[in-house]
Structures are given as C-alpha cells and as structure tokens.
Scaffold this active site. Structure first.
Site, PDB file in Angstrom:
ATOM      1  N   SER A 145       3.434   8.860   2.447  1.00 61.08           N
ATOM      2  CA  SER A 145       2.098   8.377   2.804  1.00 61.08           C
ATOM      3  C   SER A 145       1.282   9.491   3.424  1.00 61.08           C
ATOM      4  CB  SER A 145       2.244   7.226   3.810  1.00 61.08           C
ATOM      5  OG  SER A 145       0.998   6.852   4.362  1.00 61.08           O
ATOM      6  N   TYR A 158       4.785   2.316  10.854  1.00 61.68           N
ATOM      7  CA  TYR A 158       4.685   2.744   9.462  1.00 61.68           C
ATOM      8  C   TYR A 158       4.631   4.265   9.378  1.00 61.68           C
ATOM      9  CZ  TYR A 158       2.742   3.168   4.731  1.00 61.68           C
ATOM     10  OH  TYR A 158       2.513   3.501   3.421  1.00 61.68           O
TER      11      TYR A 158
END
Length: 257
Positions: A145, A158
């Site tokens: 990410s 996350y």
C-alpha cells in the site's frame, strides 16, 4: 506480446482474487496465458471469479480459503497441486482495513488487521514455498500500500501491517533468491472501487487524495494488471525484493498547485 511476458503454461494462485484489485490481477494473469485459481473466503465469489477465468479460455479452480487458518491454506495448496500439478505464481491480495483514531483501536482490532494483512501472507508464502521452488522461476507478488511508505490519517493498524508486509517481501526475497523464487510487491495508489466510491467522490478525504495525485484522477483496476504480469513473468527474472508503485505519481508529489 513480448515473449518473456507470456505466462502460458504457468499456474497462478491469487489469494484475495475474488474481488477488487485481486480479481483484476487474477483475470489479467489469465489473459497473459496463466491458469489461475482466484480464491478468498466466500465460496460463491470464488466460483464466480473461476468462471470468469474459464471464459478467457484458461483452466481454473474454485476453492475458498481463510488466510487466518493454516490448515485451510494447506488444503488449498493440495487441491491446486492435485488439479494443476504445479504452482508458479502466488499473489497475496487479501486484506482488511478499518478507519478509527489510533487511541481507540483495541489490541484485538490491531491483532486482527496484522493477522490478515501480514501474518496471512506469511502463512501462504510458507505453505506454497515448496511448489514455487520445485520448477524454478517461482514468483510471489504481495500487494502492499501507499501506507507502507506514508501515513494516512486514522488507519495506523493497516499502515503497520502493510509496512510489515513490505518488509517481509524483502526478507523473503533475500532468503529465497538462491532457490529461484523471486518475491516482489506492488503498492497500488488510490483506486476507485464499488466499496470506496462514495468515500472518494463525496468526502473531503477523497478530494484531498485526488488533489495529491498528480494525474488528477483515481486509478482503475486494470491499471495494476501490467505490474502484476511483469512481476509474475520471465521479464522479471532479475527483479526481486522490489516494490513497484502504481499510484499516478502520489508518492513522488509535493505541492500540486
């Protein structure tokens, strides 16, 4: 097609390949010639993705998997080997995210996010290592990410999990290079999906993400496929331990106006 990008004769397993970017990658690998088992927790979605692969003229297998359960992963591996006889490509695209102020994140929520996004990928890599090594030229592609590099507000768990997955990618690349297994990552930028469409198009957060993207648009799922095909192919034979960012210039950007 450049011959080294042709995946004919290869078998790919895409964890998290039943929706979103994972499904786009699964179908892209099939279009490049691979037989593909797109899988996730929900059997109905796995069957649907499998049928899409087969419509492209490739073999597939509908077999659900739970990345929290090592026995489930091992069972998937065994079914894939029984069905196809080999595994050449493993894509780890399963993930979870929840937005919450970090002060309010419970240890259980933190642990659950790490378990899916980082430890889940470790489990699949460990389970599939031997078949990836067996024929030489095995490929692992982990989906990380932008949060592996920069912070986005109120998604600390996350971000930590995706940073851990990028670090795991590099560690496995070093350890497995001598076995002929290349391990790389893709960091997608902001991609418009059915799940995040309202967030991206109707909120200040979405408008800021768009403002910070030099291309002035969000990505579409097909735009991550080329990176996946490259890293899964012979064209990437000397690429390992790397992260290919597909973000419309987001990470390169400073002031945009």
């Amino acid at each position: 097609m450049l011959k080294s990008l042709d995946l004919s004769g290869r078998v790919a397993v895409v964890i998290g390949g039943t929706s979103g970017l994972g499904r786009a990658i699964a179908l892209g690998l099939a279009e490049a010639g691979a037989d593909v088992a797109p899988t996730g927790r929900r059997e109905a979605l796995a069957q649907e993705a499998c049928e899409q692969v087969e419509r492209l003229g490739r073999r597939s297998l509908a077999a659900p998997v739970d990345v929290l359960d090592r026995q489930s992963i091992d069972a998937l591996r065994d079914r894939v080997l029984e069905h196809f006889g080999r595994v050449d490509i493993l894509v780890n695209a399963a993930g979870r995210i929840a937005r919450k102020p970090t002060l309010e994140v419970s240890e259980a929520e933190w642990r659950d996010t790490m378990d899916v996004n980082a430890t889940g990928a470790l489990r699949t890599c460990q389970s599939f290592y031997e078949p990836l090594r067996a024929h030489g030229g095995g490929r692992v592609v982990n989906i990380v990410s932008l949060n592996s590099f920069v912070s986005l507000k109120e998604v600390a768990a996350y971000a930590a999990s995706k940073s851990a997955l990028l670090s795991l990618t590099r560690s496995l690349a070093v350890e497995w290079a001598a076995s002929g297994v290349n391990v790389n990552a893709i960091a997608p930028g902001v991609f418009l999906t059915d799940m995040n469409r309202k967030l991206l198009t109707e909120t200040d957060r979405g408008r800021e993400l768009l403002m910070r993207t030099p291309m002035k648009r969000f990505g579409c799922a097909q735009e991550v496929v080329g990176a996946a095909v490259l890293l899964a192919s012979d064209a990437a034979s000397y690429i390992t331990g790397q992260c290919l960012v597909v973000d419309g210039g987001f990470l390169a950007s400073g002031v945009n106006s």
